[in-house]
Design a protein around this motif. Structure first.
Motif, PDB file in Angstrom:
ATOM      1  N   TYR A  66       0.907  -1.300  -0.013  1.00 48.38           N
ATOM      2  CA  TYR A  66       0.030  -0.074  -0.111  1.00 48.38           C
ATOM      3  C   TYR A  66       0.852   1.177  -0.049  1.00 48.38           C
ATOM      4  O   TYR A  66       1.922   1.218   0.659  1.00 48.38           O
ATOM      5  N   ASP A  67       0.382   2.339  -0.768  1.00 44.04           N
ATOM      6  CA  ASP A  67       1.060   3.519  -0.782  1.00 44.04           C
ATOM      7  C   ASP A  67       0.393   4.126   0.673  1.00 44.04           C
ATOM      8  O   ASP A  67      -0.783   4.324   0.920  1.00 44.04           O
ATOM      9  N   MET A  68       1.274   4.693   1.601  1.00 48.57           N
ATOM     10  CA  MET A  68       0.800   5.337   2.734  1.00 48.57           C
ATOM     11  C   MET A  68      -0.303   6.503   2.438  1.00 48.57           C
ATOM     12  O   MET A  68      -0.988   6.637   3.553  1.00 48.57           O
ATOM     13  N   LEU A  69      -0.315   7.051   1.308  1.00 48.70           N
ATOM     14  CA  LEU A  69      -1.560   7.943   1.040  1.00 48.70           C
ATOM     15  C   LEU A  69      -2.805   7.174   0.949  1.00 48.70           C
ATOM     16  O   LEU A  69      -3.782   8.069   0.996  1.00 48.70           O
ATOM     17  N   ASP A  70      -2.778   5.991   0.660  1.00 50.32           N
ATOM     18  CA  ASP A  70      -3.847   5.257   0.558  1.00 50.32           C
ATOM     19  C   ASP A  70      -4.356   4.412   1.586  1.00 50.32           C
ATOM     20  O   ASP A  70      -5.091   3.466   1.521  1.00 50.32           O
ATOM     21  N   PHE A  71      -3.458   4.344   2.745  1.00 47.77           N
ATOM     22  CA  PHE A  71      -3.719   3.561   3.834  1.00 47.77           C
ATOM     23  C   PHE A  71      -3.901   4.237   5.115  1.00 47.77           C
ATOM     24  O   PHE A  71      -3.257   5.176   5.377  1.00 47.77           O
ATOM     25  N   ASP A  72      -5.080   3.848   5.697  1.00 45.89           N
ATOM     26  CA  ASP A  72      -5.429   4.411   7.202  1.00 45.89           C
ATOM     27  C   ASP A  72      -4.651   3.841   8.147  1.00 45.89           C
ATOM     28  O   ASP A  72      -4.984   2.593   8.289  1.00 45.89           O
ATOM     29  N   PRO A  73      -4.027   4.769   8.928  1.00 43.26           N
ATOM     30  CA  PRO A  73      -3.341   4.075   9.970  1.00 43.26           C
ATOM     31  C   PRO A  73      -4.256   3.226  11.057  1.00 43.26           C
ATOM     32  O   PRO A  73      -3.774   2.476  11.999  1.00 43.26           O
ATOM     33  N   GLY A  74      -5.524   3.629  11.214  1.00 42.33           N
ATOM     34  CA  GLY A  74      -6.514   2.933  11.837  1.00 42.33           C
ATOM     35  C   GLY A  74      -6.525   1.252  11.444  1.00 42.33           C
ATOM     36  O   GLY A  74      -6.986   0.783  12.125  1.00 42.33           O
ATOM     37  N   PRO A  83       9.032  11.909   3.332  1.00 46.36           N
ATOM     38  CA  PRO A  83       8.735  12.291   2.186  1.00 46.36           C
ATOM     39  C   PRO A  83       7.339  12.907   2.167  1.00 46.36           C
ATOM     40  O   PRO A  83       6.291  12.395   2.998  1.00 46.36           O
ATOM     41  N   THR A  84       6.769  13.501   1.215  1.00 49.66           N
ATOM     42  CA  THR A  84       5.306  14.006   0.856  1.00 49.66           C
ATOM     43  C   THR A  84       4.629  12.642   1.042  1.00 49.66           C
ATOM     44  O   THR A  84       3.343  12.842   1.749  1.00 49.66           O
ATOM     45  N   GLY A  85       4.769  11.690   0.415  1.00 46.91           N
ATOM     46  CA  GLY A  85       3.692  10.525   0.468  1.00 46.91           C
ATOM     47  C   GLY A  85       3.857   9.802   1.779  1.00 46.91           C
ATOM     48  O   GLY A  85       2.735   9.058   1.994  1.00 46.91           O
ATOM     49  N   ALA A  86       4.565  10.015   2.700  1.00 45.27           N
ATOM     50  CA  ALA A  86       4.376   9.566   4.143  1.00 45.27           C
ATOM     51  C   ALA A  86       3.880  10.471   5.210  1.00 45.27           C
ATOM     52  O   ALA A  86       3.379   9.881   6.151  1.00 45.27           O
ATOM     53  N   GLU A  87       3.776  11.681   4.882  1.00 45.45           N
ATOM     54  CA  GLU A  87       3.388  12.748   5.900  1.00 45.45           C
ATOM     55  C   GLU A  87       2.102  12.616   6.538  1.00 45.45           C
ATOM     56  O   GLU A  87       1.883  12.685   7.659  1.00 45.45           O
ATOM     57  N   PRO A  88       0.997  12.502   5.574  1.00 43.38           N
ATOM     58  CA  PRO A  88      -0.396  12.435   5.922  1.00 43.38           C
ATOM     59  C   PRO A  88      -0.669  10.952   6.846  1.00 43.38           C
ATOM     60  O   PRO A  88      -1.299  11.306   7.799  1.00 43.38           O
ATOM     61  N   PHE A  89      -0.023  10.031   6.427  1.00 45.91           N
ATOM     62  CA  PHE A  89      -0.064   8.699   7.335  1.00 45.91           C
ATOM     63  C   PHE A  89       0.685   9.071   8.671  1.00 45.91           C
ATOM     64  O   PHE A  89      -0.147   8.899   9.820  1.00 45.91           O
ATOM     65  N   PHE A  90       1.679   9.520   8.952  1.00 48.08           N
ATOM     66  CA  PHE A  90       2.477   9.862  10.248  1.00 48.08           C
ATOM     67  C   PHE A  90       1.599  10.991  10.918  1.00 48.08           C
ATOM     68  O   PHE A  90       1.520  10.933  12.296  1.00 48.08           O
ATOM     69  N   ASP A  91       1.167  11.963  10.126  1.00 44.29           N
ATOM     70  CA  ASP A  91       0.401  13.121  10.758  1.00 44.29           C
ATOM     71  C   ASP A  91      -0.876  12.749  11.655  1.00 44.29           C
ATOM     72  O   ASP A  91      -1.230  13.255  12.630  1.00 44.29           O
ATOM     73  N   LEU A  92      -1.687  11.732  10.858  1.00 46.00           N
ATOM     74  CA  LEU A  92      -2.631  10.934  11.390  1.00 46.00           C
ATOM     75  C   LEU A  92      -2.187  10.066  12.575  1.00 46.00           C
ATOM     76  O   LEU A  92      -2.935  10.344  13.603  1.00 46.00           O
ATOM     77  N   LEU A  93      -1.199   9.620  12.467  1.00 48.49           N
ATOM     78  CA  LEU A  93      -0.774   8.702  13.665  1.00 48.49           C
ATOM     79  C   LEU A  93      -0.644   9.599  14.939  1.00 48.49           C
ATOM     80  O   LEU A  93      -0.964   9.125  16.014  1.00 48.49           O
ATOM     81  N   ASP A  94      -0.010  10.653  14.680  1.00 50.80           N
ATOM     82  CA  ASP A  94       0.372  11.796  15.698  1.00 50.80           C
ATOM     83  C   ASP A  94      -1.096  12.349  16.433  1.00 50.80           C
ATOM     84  O   ASP A  94      -1.082  12.466  17.522  1.00 50.80           O
ATOM     85  N   ALA A  95      -1.829  12.546  15.396  1.00 47.91           N
ATOM     86  CA  ALA A  95      -3.107  12.999  15.892  1.00 47.91           C
ATOM     87  C   ALA A  95      -4.120  11.999  16.716  1.00 47.91           C
ATOM     88  O   ALA A  95      -4.667  12.571  17.533  1.00 47.91           O
ATOM     89  N   THR A  96      -3.958  10.872  16.289  1.00 43.54           N
ATOM     90  CA  THR A  96      -4.885   9.719  16.655  1.00 43.54           C
ATOM     91  C   THR A  96      -4.229   8.929  18.084  1.00 43.54           C
ATOM     92  O   THR A  96      -5.185   8.355  18.770  1.00 43.54           O
ATOM     93  N   THR A  97      -2.988   8.923  18.009  1.00 41.57           N
ATOM     94  CA  THR A  97      -2.244   8.141  18.991  1.00 41.57           C
ATOM     95  C   THR A  97      -2.847   6.719  19.178  1.00 41.57           C
ATOM     96  O   THR A  97      -3.135   6.314  20.417  1.00 41.57           O
TER      97      THR A  97
END
Length: 151
Positions: free
Chosen positions: A33-41, A62-76
């Motif tokens: 999976y591309d991290m852009l298309d994978f829900d950390p949940g 990289p830009t392709g990983a930031e949203p995934f890790f930002d969501l991890l940071d937000a939802t812990t």
């Protein structure tokens, strides 16, 4: 149980590495999976995760990983029991920030309770070794849990 390979890329090399890993591990149930298309949940401790991530700019994700890790940071989420391995991509000409994207990914996952296993692979673009070749060799060394049965 399966092997989940997640890649975060800036220019596509991480995706190429992820596909090479999937080929090498094809005896198992593998999903890429591309991290852009994978829900950390959807991170499941029953799966074995391989994180393929490049380093961008001054040692950033990289830009392709930031949203995934930002969501991890937000939802812990509690990632206790989740096992993962890291394949990082970088270039040693950048000095102290070499392969820092992989370090950031590992730190974020372990901070949430996940356990890093195996050697943290650090590909260096300044060497003649092709990333996909290094990835195939590295895949053979991974301590894949016995409970992951070949497909």
């Amino acid at each position: 149980m399966r092997i989940v390979i997640l890649f975060g890329s800036e220019m596509g090399t991480s995706e190429t590495v992820a596909e090479s890993l999937a080929d090498e591990l094809s005896a198992h149930d593998v999903s890429v999976y591309d991290m852009l298309d994978f829900d950390p949940g959807d991170l499941d401790p029953a799966d074995f995760h391989i994180i393929v991530v490049s380093t961008y700019g001054d040692g950033d994700l990289p830009t392709g990983a930031e949203p995934f890790f930002d969501l991890l940071d937000a939802t812990t989420p509690d990632l206790t029991g989740l096992r993962f391995a890291i394949f990082g991509l970088g270039d040693s000409v950048y000095g102290d920030s070499f392969n820092h994207g992989g370090d950031i990914a590992a730190e974020k996952l372990t901070a949430l309770g996940a356990t890093q296993v195996g050697d943290h692979a650090r590909h260096d673009a300044s060497t003649p070794i092709r990333p996909k070749d290094m990835a195939r060799d590295w895949a053979t060394t991974l301590p894949i849990p016995n409970s992951i049965q070949p497909a």
